[in-house]
Design an enzyme around this catalytic site. Structure first.
Site, PDB file in Angstrom:
ATOM      1  CE  LYS A 107      38.854  43.346  44.228  1.00 51.40           C
ATOM      2  NZ  LYS A 107      40.227  42.954  43.816  1.00 51.40           N
TER       3      LYS A 107
HETATM    4  C1  LIG Z   1      41.231  42.762  44.828  1.00 51.25           C
HETATM    5  C2  LIG Z   1      42.416  41.943  44.420  1.00 51.25           C
HETATM    6  C3  LIG Z   1      43.285  41.347  45.363  1.00 51.25           C
HETATM    7  C4  LIG Z   1      43.134  41.582  46.845  1.00 51.25           C
HETATM    8  O1  LIG Z   1      42.020  40.941  47.377  1.00 51.25           O
HETATM    9  P1  LIG Z   1      41.461  41.347  48.817  1.00 51.25           P
HETATM   10  O2  LIG Z   1      40.205  40.583  48.981  1.00 51.25           O
HETATM   11  O3  LIG Z   1      41.222  42.833  48.758  1.00 51.25           O
HETATM   12  O4  LIG Z   1      42.508  40.999  49.815  1.00 51.25           O
HETATM   13  C5  LIG Z   1      44.307  40.527  44.909  1.00 51.25           C
HETATM   14  N1  LIG Z   1      44.505  40.327  43.598  1.00 51.25           N
HETATM   15  C6  LIG Z   1      43.705  40.889  42.652  1.00 51.25           C
HETATM   16  C7  LIG Z   1      43.998  40.633  41.224  1.00 51.25           C
HETATM   17  C8  LIG Z   1      42.635  41.708  43.027  1.00 51.25           C
HETATM   18  O5  LIG Z   1      41.858  42.265  42.088  1.00 51.25           O
END
Ligand SMILES: *Cc1c(COP(=O)(O)O)cnc(C)c1O
Length: 435
Positions: A107
């Protein structure tokens, strides 16, 4: 480039409007009205390009009409101050490691990019009014957004989080930053935090006197940049001579990450197909099986960033495929794993190959192990560093997990937060006191 809403009941928006609003007025998600195919030469020559050059080419395809190339290049390069390496696990299975950024999760890419793009638009306005980003978090979003905006000109960030309900590691990542980041520790739960944020957006007094923006994951400026690392992964496999029949397996919660991959594919990235890996929150897999989408309340799992019962970006996938389950099934397969299965995968991956995966990445690896066909090359997205889930992972492998320096630095710093009740009047009074 204009942006339309997946609900198609809102007017087209400019990039600036789409970024500032996040959600369209009809509560749909914004989609770029065109997906530009990159030229053949780009894919041919990609092996010789670095991550910044690759990402800039992809970014120009979306944002090139709206942001001058010099500014866009700055945004891209400043965002990607870390790499996304692809490492071989064994045979034809590779991990795309997305945890080398400041908060050790993928993210960071979207969070940093959105912060810089928003700052660009705020600077263009040349008003004295500060833009305030307010974000509610149950843990991880807050740290990616806060760190993404840290020190970014013209923007203040307020993170609301439920007191006592996030892990210490998570809390430290947004309460120790200072500068333009303020953490509000709300006496309530995550839903209270979200309600406070929503009420602030709807409040007319605040709307008149402050510029409030959200930074949630459906924002086009957080979601589209995630396409960059799919291109970068391909370039690395091309250099390694393993670039045919590529299958990406994406651990999915709100399905933003995988949707960005589907965009990269439409832009011409040579991919064979995708796999969406779920934990027990498997409404997408159900949809693939039945053609019916039935959202339901999420259940808690050890891969908790994927504990989502109604994935927000599902609307974007439906839109890309004209609502056809048949077409979606041709491109995307699904799988789901229980906590026990995820634990077994982490153990065996560690014991057999010496690779320590986090619970989310483990779902991705297992998806490839179960669903890859002969002649395919599988890449799973390792979405977070295993140390972010230290307790869970240590219990599974029975050994201490080394905490990277970047995370240790957060742990050493002092937490600073402002206590807040869960009453909107108090939150509003606080916001007004900051003007
Ligand atoms: C947010 C997140 C996900 C999921 O990603 P999406 O884009 O919401 O499908 C998977 N793994 C981790 C570690 C995350 O922080």
């Amino acid at each position: 480039m204009k942006y339309y809403s997946t609900n198609r009941k809102a007017p087209l928006a400019t990039l600036e409007e789409a970024v500032k609003r996040g959600l369209a007025p009809d509560r749909g998600l914004y989609m770029p009205e065109r997906i530009v195919r990159l030229p053949e030469e780009f894919f041919r020559d990609m092996g010789e390009m670095d991550f910044h050059e690759i990402a800039f080419a992809a970014a120009s395809a979306f944002f090139g009409e709206d942001i001058p190339s010099g500014d866009l290049k700055d945004i891209v390069c400043d965002t990607l101050n870390f790499d996304t390496p692809v490492v071989n696990i064994h045979d034809n299975i590779w991990a795309l490691e997305l945890y080398h950024g400041p908060t050790l999760a993928f993210k960071d890419v979207g969070g940093r990019f959105m912060a810089r793009m928003l700052s660009y638009f705020v600077r263009q306005e040349k008003t004295d009014r500060k833009t305030t980003v307010i974000v509610a978090t149950s843990g991880d979003t807050g740290s990616a957004v806060a760190n993404g905006f840290l020190g970014v000109e013209g923007i203040d960030v307020i993170v609301l989080y439920p007191s006592g309900k996030v892990s210490e590691i998570q809390e430290k990542q947004f309460t120790t930053l200072g500068q333009n980041i303020t953490a509000l520790e709300v006496d309530g739960n995550f839903d209270d935090c979200q309600r406070l944020v929503k009420s602030a957006f709807m409040d007319e007094d605040l709307g008149r006197t402050m510029t409030l923006t959200s930074a949630n994951s459906i924002n086009v400026a957080r979601f589209l940049p995630q396409a960059f690392y799919y291109f970068n992964a391909y370039a690395q496999l091309k250099r390694a001579g393993h670039d045919s029949n590529i299958v990406f397996c994406v651990p999915s919660g709100n399905f933003g990450n995988i949707t960005a991959g589907l965009f990269a594919w439409r832009m011409g990235l040579p991919v064979r197909r995708f796999i969406a890996a779920n934990n027990r929150n498997d409404v997408f897999l159900e949809y693939l099986k039945t053609g019916e989408y039935t959202p339901r309340a999420s259940v808690r799992t050890i891969a908790n960033a994927m504990d989502v019962g109604d994935p927000s970006n599902f609307a974007r996938i439906l839109d890309l495929y004209g609502n056809s389950a048949t077409l979606i099934r041709q491109d995307i397969a699904g799988c789901r794993y229980t906590d026990e299965e995820i634990g077994r995968t982490i153990s065996s991956l560690y014991d057999k190959y010496g690779y320590l995966a986090d619970p989310h990445g483990a779902c991705g690896y297992q998806g490839l192990t179960d669903l890859l066909s002969d002649g395919e090359t599988g890449i799973f997205l390792e979405t977070a560093h295993p140390a972010k889930f230290k307790d869970t992972v240590e219990k599974i492998i029975g050994k201490p997990v080394e905490i990277p320096e970047r995370l240790k630095d957060f742990m050493k710093k002092e937490k600073k937060s402002i206590k807040m009740t869960n009453r909107f009047e108090d939150f509003k009074e606080y916001l007004e006191s900051r003007r």
